[in-house]
Design an enzyme around this catalytic site. Structure first.
Site, PDB file in Angstrom:
ATOM      1  CB  CYS A 100      39.019  82.934 117.308  1.00 51.89           C
ATOM      2  SG  CYS A 100      38.545  83.678 115.667  1.00 51.89           S
ATOM      3  NE  ARG A 117      41.055  95.936 107.012  1.00 52.13           N
ATOM      4  CZ  ARG A 117      40.516  95.643 107.453  1.00 52.13           C
ATOM      5  NH1 ARG A 117      39.180  94.857 107.310  1.00 52.13           N
ATOM      6  NH2 ARG A 117      40.182  96.854 108.872  1.00 52.13           N
ATOM      7  CB  ALA A 173      36.572  73.818 116.622  1.00 56.48           C
ATOM      8  CB  VAL A 233      32.043  91.497 107.737  1.00 55.95           C
ATOM      9  CG1 VAL A 233      31.785  91.944 106.353  1.00 55.95           C
ATOM     10  CG2 VAL A 233      31.059  90.501 107.937  1.00 55.95           C
ATOM     11  CG  ASN A 234      35.848  92.672 112.205  1.00 57.38           C
ATOM     12  OD1 ASN A 234      36.133  92.093 111.623  1.00 57.38           O
ATOM     13  ND2 ASN A 234      35.974  93.561 111.735  1.00 57.38           N
ATOM     14  CD  GLU A 284      45.501  86.347 113.653  1.00 53.95           C
ATOM     15  OE1 GLU A 284      46.279  86.992 114.000  1.00 53.95           O
ATOM     16  OE2 GLU A 284      44.180  86.595 114.491  1.00 53.95           O
ATOM     17  CB  SER A 326      32.097  85.771 110.005  1.00 54.02           C
ATOM     18  OG  SER A 326      32.567  86.940 108.652  1.00 54.02           O
TER      19      SER A 326
END
Length: 479
Positions: free
Chosen positions: A275, A39, A222, A87-88, A164, A128
């Site tokens: 999300c 990555r 949200a 991070v995830n 996105e 995150s």
């Protein structure tokens, strides 16, 4: 260079956010670190690991000047004044809270790294999406694992609100920047320091300062509110089909009400992305753990409605095609969860494709930004496992699904076309030529309501559009 910023995590949030900070703050050194060598290598080329309109240009401008990408986590985190953690935080797949609670394994791991390499005080920024009160737990990990008593950590919550496909636009002109911290002298100073970074390009009145817990909860809420709107209008799309109403006309009518507004009122096959589902499930779990069963059930219904919409779409396809799709070729246009991104996390296309394959269909998928390997991986990965490093998977019968390099070959010999992503290019195809290449009767199932349905019917297609009056041909089968 003056201030030094490090970001742990080079994914969909960390990479673009840090690139924008570096672009707007040339005097600040920004380093994005990740243990994933492939990555990081991709971030150092012009073929970035994520697709986002405008991102490459931002990276190219700042990279090598004050924006860097590195796998040397210890060095750059140790040198940083501010450490963003991006991070995830995937949904747990095992143990207490499985299927709802957020898995904070990677966040805790990042905190332990920060503590072990810190020789000076730092501001730690939660980027995150995390459950309420995570900052409390992380602070304990930091303090117990740092051996230098002179090192102090101030934790801030600075959740991202990017969409996105429009991330660069959202970063350039954000609706708001939210910063949560402690109401102490050091907490207020930390908030002011982070705010000064954003003030390079964000008006002060758009930088909102709150306490830690409000900032953490605001992000979950949200996303839950936005997903709720999608599920609400999708529920009405089913009612529209049953009554002959048009969901787009209904949405336009209610969207002109200034109290409601028009955003997120487009009926679709369902919401996806990294999300919405994850954050709602997290919210459900939090409500359950504090004894608010009724509140948990309320938000759980948003997820159930989303699942219902995907299943309803599959059932419409099957019933329209004479109650059997066994060995029939169906072209699937779009696999990403939305246009202008290659992200397939929780995309509704996964469940729809699985549903069609389970009934024996032969699928041919075309998406302009999603690789064939990603599609096969997603279809074989078990629920909630997509964001874990070693996901559990099941083999996919590749004989039942092909990946096309263009829309023409995908539709050639197909009985139907399913529109799963609202890519703009799908609106402009030569549907007359596609119709001629397909088996008759030829069907189009528009899961995004982006096509000219009247024109398609003139060509000869049998058209199903979500929440629209049913095609007379289909009405006969449903009555």
């Amino acid at each position: 260079m003056g201030l030094k910023i490090a970001c742990i995590g080079a994914g969909y949030v960390g990479g673009p956010t840090m690139a924008m900070i570096a672009l707007k703050c040339p005097e600040i050194e920004v380093v994005v670190v990740d243990i994933n060598e492939a990555r990081i290598a991709a971030w150092n080329t012009d073929k970035l690991p994520i697709y986002e309109p405008g991102l490459l240009e931002v990276v190219q401008t700042a990279r090598g000047r004050n924006l860097f990408f590195s796998t040397d986590v210890n060095k750059h985190v140790g040198e940083a004044d501010i450490v963003f953690v991006s991070v995830n935080t995937p949904t747990k797949t095992r143990g207490v809270g499985a299927g709802k609670a957020a898995d904070l394994t990677y966040w805790e791991g990042a905190a332990r790294v920060i503590a072990s390499v810190s020789t000076k005080s730092k501001i730690i920024v939660e980027k995150s999406t995390v459950p309420v009160k995570t900052a409390d737990a992380i602070e304990k990990v930091l303090r117990r694992n740092c051996t230098d008593p002179n090192v102090q950590f101030e934790i801030l919550s600075n959740p991202e609100f990017l969409a996105e496909g429009t991330a660069i636009e959202d970063l350039t002109m954000p609706d708001r920047v939210l910063i949560g911290g402690k109401d102490t002298e050091s907490g207020r100073a930390a908030i002011a320091t982070l705010a000064s970074v954003y003030e390079h390009w964000v008006p002060k009145d758009r930088i909102l300062c709150t306490n830690l817990w409000s900032a953490e909860l605001s992000k979950l809420t949200a996303n839950a509110m936005l997903a709720q709107r999608i599920s609400s209008v999708n529920s009405i799309s089913a009612l529209c089909e049953a009554t002959g109403a048009d969901v787009q006309q209904v949405s336009r009518a209610i969207g002109t009400d200034s109290r409601i507004g028009s955003k997120f009122l487009n009926a679709s096959v369902g919401f996806g992305g990294s999300c919405f589902q994850k954050d709602i499930l997290n919210l459900v779990y939090i409500c359950e753990t504090v004894g608010l069963a009724e509140v948990a059930n309320y938000w759980q219904q948003v997820i159930l409605m989303n699942d219902y919409q995907k299943q309803r779409f599959v059932e419409r396809v099957i019933s329209a095609m004479f109650n059997t799709i066994k060995q029939k070729k169906i072209a699937v246009y779009g696999f990403a969860f939305k246009k202008d991104t290659g992200d397939t996390r929780e995309t509704p296309a996964i469940d729809v494709c699985r549903g069609l394959m389970a009934d024996g269909a032969n699928l041919c998928v075309y998406d302009p930004q999603v690789e064939a390997s990603q599609i096969y991986q997603d279809l074989g990965t078990e629920k909630f496992e997509w964001d874990h490093p070693s996901p559990r998977s099941r083999p996919i019968a590749k004989s039942a699904i092909d990946i096309a390099m263009d829309p023409v070959s995908a539709a050639n010999g197909a009985h139907g076309i399913c529109i799963m992503t609202e890519w703009d290019e799908f609106k402009h195809y030569d549907y007359e030529a596609l119709y001629e290449s397909m088996v008759k009767p030829a069907f189009i199932f528009d899961g995004r309501n982006i096509l000219d349905h009247a024109k398609l019917r003139e060509i000869g297609f049998i058209v199903y559009a979500l929440g629209k009056p049913l095609d007379p041909f289909l009405q006969k089968h449903y009555d």
